[in-house]
Design a protein around this motif. Sequence first.
Motif, PDB file in Angstrom:
ATOM      1  N   GLY A 154      19.547  11.745   0.708  1.00 32.02           N
ATOM      2  CA  GLY A 154      19.929  10.456   0.125  1.00 32.02           C
ATOM      3  C   GLY A 154      18.853   9.921  -0.805  1.00 32.02           C
ATOM      4  O   GLY A 154      19.139   9.437  -1.910  1.00 32.02           O
ATOM      5  N   THR A 155      17.601  10.045  -0.380  1.00 29.30           N
ATOM      6  CA  THR A 155      16.472   9.579  -1.185  1.00 29.30           C
ATOM      7  C   THR A 155      16.335  10.439  -2.437  1.00 29.30           C
ATOM      8  O   THR A 155      16.085   9.934  -3.537  1.00 29.30           O
ATOM      9  N   ALA A 156      16.505  11.756  -2.251  1.00 28.27           N
ATOM     10  CA  ALA A 156      16.429  12.682  -3.382  1.00 28.27           C
ATOM     11  C   ALA A 156      17.462  12.290  -4.437  1.00 28.27           C
ATOM     12  O   ALA A 156      17.182  12.288  -5.640  1.00 28.27           O
ATOM     13  N   GLU A 157      18.641  11.930  -3.970  1.00 34.70           N
ATOM     14  CA  GLU A 157      19.719  11.538  -4.874  1.00 34.70           C
ATOM     15  C   GLU A 157      19.302  10.347  -5.739  1.00 34.70           C
ATOM     16  O   GLU A 157      19.536  10.320  -6.951  1.00 34.70           O
ATOM     17  N   ARG A 158      18.648   9.374  -5.117  1.00 36.54           N
ATOM     18  CA  ARG A 158      18.228   8.195  -5.895  1.00 36.54           C
ATOM     19  C   ARG A 158      17.137   8.548  -6.896  1.00 36.54           C
ATOM     20  O   ARG A 158      17.112   8.022  -8.010  1.00 36.54           O
ATOM     21  N   VAL A 159      16.228   9.443  -6.506  1.00 36.96           N
ATOM     22  CA  VAL A 159      15.177   9.851  -7.445  1.00 36.96           C
ATOM     23  C   VAL A 159      15.796  10.628  -8.615  1.00 36.96           C
ATOM     24  O   VAL A 159      15.434  10.419  -9.781  1.00 36.96           O
ATOM     25  N   LEU A 160      16.766  11.497  -8.316  1.00 41.91           N
ATOM     26  CA  LEU A 160      17.442  12.233  -9.396  1.00 41.91           C
ATOM     27  C   LEU A 160      18.193  11.270 -10.315  1.00 41.91           C
ATOM     28  O   LEU A 160      18.214  11.457 -11.539  1.00 41.91           O
ATOM     29  N   GLY A 161      18.799  10.241  -9.719  1.00 42.14           N
ATOM     30  CA  GLY A 161      19.469   9.213 -10.520  1.00 42.14           C
ATOM     31  C   GLY A 161      18.494   8.517 -11.465  1.00 42.14           C
ATOM     32  O   GLY A 161      18.815   8.258 -12.628  1.00 42.14           O
ATOM     33  N   LEU A 162      17.294   8.264 -10.954  1.00 43.09           N
ATOM     34  CA  LEU A 162      16.260   7.644 -11.795  1.00 43.09           C
ATOM     35  C   LEU A 162      15.884   8.575 -12.955  1.00 43.09           C
ATOM     36  O   LEU A 162      15.761   8.137 -14.109  1.00 43.09           O
ATOM     37  N   LEU A 163      15.720   9.880 -12.661  1.00 45.31           N
ATOM     38  CA  LEU A 163      15.390  10.828 -13.737  1.00 45.31           C
ATOM     39  C   LEU A 163      16.511  10.861 -14.777  1.00 45.31           C
ATOM     40  O   LEU A 163      16.245  10.920 -15.985  1.00 45.31           O
ATOM     41  N   GLU A 164      17.758  10.795 -14.309  1.00 41.12           N
ATOM     42  CA  GLU A 164      18.886  10.769 -15.256  1.00 41.12           C
ATOM     43  C   GLU A 164      18.862   9.498 -16.113  1.00 41.12           C
ATOM     44  O   GLU A 164      19.166   9.538 -17.309  1.00 41.12           O
ATOM     45  N   ASP A 165      18.502   8.375 -15.491  1.00 36.50           N
ATOM     46  CA  ASP A 165      18.384   7.123 -16.261  1.00 36.50           C
ATOM     47  C   ASP A 165      17.302   7.252 -17.333  1.00 36.50           C
ATOM     48  O   ASP A 165      17.470   6.779 -18.461  1.00 36.50           O
ATOM     49  N   LEU A 166      16.188   7.886 -16.965  1.00 35.04           N
ATOM     50  CA  LEU A 166      15.101   8.061 -17.936  1.00 35.04           C
ATOM     51  C   LEU A 166      15.562   8.934 -19.095  1.00 35.04           C
ATOM     52  O   LEU A 166      15.266   8.662 -20.260  1.00 35.04           O
ATOM     53  N   HIS A 167      16.307   9.997 -18.749  1.00 30.01           N
ATOM     54  CA  HIS A 167      16.875  10.855 -19.786  1.00 30.01           C
ATOM     55  C   HIS A 167      17.788  10.041 -20.706  1.00 30.01           C
ATOM     56  O   HIS A 167      17.700  10.129 -21.933  1.00 30.01           O
ATOM     57  N   ALA A 168      18.644   9.225 -20.090  1.00 32.38           N
ATOM     58  CA  ALA A 168      19.580   8.416 -20.881  1.00 32.38           C
ATOM     59  C   ALA A 168      18.829   7.463 -21.810  1.00 32.38           C
ATOM     60  O   ALA A 168      19.324   7.111 -22.879  1.00 32.38           O
TER      61      ALA A 168
ATOM     62  N   ALA B  59       0.853  -1.188   0.000  1.00 31.68           N
ATOM     63  CA  ALA B  59       0.000   0.000   0.000  1.00 31.68           C
ATOM     64  C   ALA B  59       0.888   1.236   0.000  1.00 31.68           C
ATOM     65  O   ALA B  59       1.949   1.245   0.644  1.00 31.68           O
ATOM     66  N   ALA B  60       0.458   2.273  -0.713  1.00 32.15           N
ATOM     67  CA  ALA B  60       1.252   3.503  -0.775  1.00 32.15           C
ATOM     68  C   ALA B  60       1.540   4.040   0.625  1.00 32.15           C
ATOM     69  O   ALA B  60       2.635   4.543   0.897  1.00 32.15           O
ATOM     70  N   SER B  61       0.553   3.897   1.519  1.00 34.31           N
ATOM     71  CA  SER B  61       0.718   4.420   2.883  1.00 34.31           C
ATOM     72  C   SER B  61       1.848   3.717   3.646  1.00 34.31           C
ATOM     73  O   SER B  61       2.337   4.242   4.638  1.00 34.31           O
ATOM     74  N   ARG B  62       2.245   2.533   3.181  1.00 32.22           N
ATOM     75  CA  ARG B  62       3.306   1.800   3.869  1.00 32.22           C
ATOM     76  C   ARG B  62       4.652   1.956   3.171  1.00 32.22           C
ATOM     77  O   ARG B  62       5.606   1.244   3.496  1.00 32.22           O
ATOM     78  N   MET B  63       4.722   2.846   2.225  1.00 41.08           N
ATOM     79  CA  MET B  63       5.975   3.023   1.492  1.00 41.08           C
ATOM     80  C   MET B  63       6.725   4.245   2.002  1.00 41.08           C
ATOM     81  O   MET B  63       6.123   5.182   2.538  1.00 41.08           O
ATOM     82  N   SER B  64       8.029   4.237   1.788  1.00 37.58           N
ATOM     83  CA  SER B  64       8.853   5.407   2.128  1.00 37.58           C
ATOM     84  C   SER B  64       8.589   6.519   1.110  1.00 37.58           C
ATOM     85  O   SER B  64       8.015   6.277   0.040  1.00 37.58           O
ATOM     86  N   GLY B  65       9.038   7.724   1.437  1.00 34.81           N
ATOM     87  CA  GLY B  65       8.866   8.852   0.514  1.00 34.81           C
ATOM     88  C   GLY B  65       9.499   8.576  -0.835  1.00 34.81           C
ATOM     89  O   GLY B  65       8.917   8.875  -1.882  1.00 34.81           O
ATOM     90  N   GLY B  66      10.688   8.000  -0.835  1.00 29.51           N
ATOM     91  CA  GLY B  66      11.382   7.716  -2.094  1.00 29.51           C
ATOM     92  C   GLY B  66      10.628   6.697  -2.929  1.00 29.51           C
ATOM     93  O   GLY B  66      10.515   6.834  -4.154  1.00 29.51           O
ATOM     94  N   GLU B  67      10.084   5.671  -2.237  1.00 29.23           N
ATOM     95  CA  GLU B  67       9.292   4.673  -2.960  1.00 29.23           C
ATOM     96  C   GLU B  67       8.031   5.306  -3.536  1.00 29.23           C
ATOM     97  O   GLU B  67       7.645   5.032  -4.675  1.00 29.23           O
TER      98      GLU B  67
END
Length: 233
Positions: free
Chosen positions: A183-197, A146-154
């Motif tokens: 730290g979580t922001a960093e992983r989300v930014l990494g994901l956006l960079e992967d999408l760009h790539a 459930a979304a309510s049980r996920m971390s902000g990054g998830e």
Amino acid sequence: MIPTLAGPPVIEFDGVGLTYPGPPPVPALHPARLRVSRGEFVTVVGPSGSGKSTFLNVTGLLDRPTEGVYRLDGIDTAALGEADRTALRGRRIGFVFQSFHLLPQRTAVENVMLAQVYTGVPRRRRRALAVEALERVGLARRMEAAASRMSGGERQRVAIARALVGEPSLLLCDEPTGNLDSGTAERVLGLLEDLHASGMTLVVVTHDPGVAARGARSVVIRDGRLTEGLTGA
Ligand code: ADP
Ligand code: MG
């Protein structure tokens, strides 16, 4: 300068501006010219109140500009009625917001499936596409949480999966890391960079110069005025 192979334009602003009617009228976006080509990763950076959300709402066809010509994927958006604008938005644009906008009691996969609930895509197909999108953002093992049980990054990754599921031509992100620790922001930014790539066209608005520097190109907005900034890093 390294020449870049620019794809066809996704966003074309010719003198696009928006003044909120008021009273008093607020010129939140001064007439601007802007081109964003297919596959670009552009950040728009400015302080609070500078017009970032206004810019994003115009670009995302949520608000109509009060002046100028806005073409999305070559389509003159001013010529469209409301129904056609909504359809174009649904097909071409994915949105990611600071506060995720998920249904807390629903699972990750259900939240992503909801993105296509009005598209006429059959439920089984929607589920398969949602699973694929969640795999793409690295959440294969959290689909039934459930979304309510996920971390902000998830949660933000679920929101990104939901934005991607319709294969938009443009991903618009409004302060996508604003509610995340560094730290979580960093992983989300990494994901956006992967999408760009992988070829996605991305526009990210932020007040954070560190986030802005992650874009391949950065545009500054100040008091509603867009100006091309220096290329990131
Ligand atoms: P940002 O996202 O950079 O914080 P906004 O685009 O939300 O900036 O706001 C830009 C300016 O427009 C601000 O001065 C804000 O107060 C004003 N504004 C935003 N929305 C409205 C509205 N619906 N009506 C009138 N003024 C607005
Ligand atoms: Mg804002």
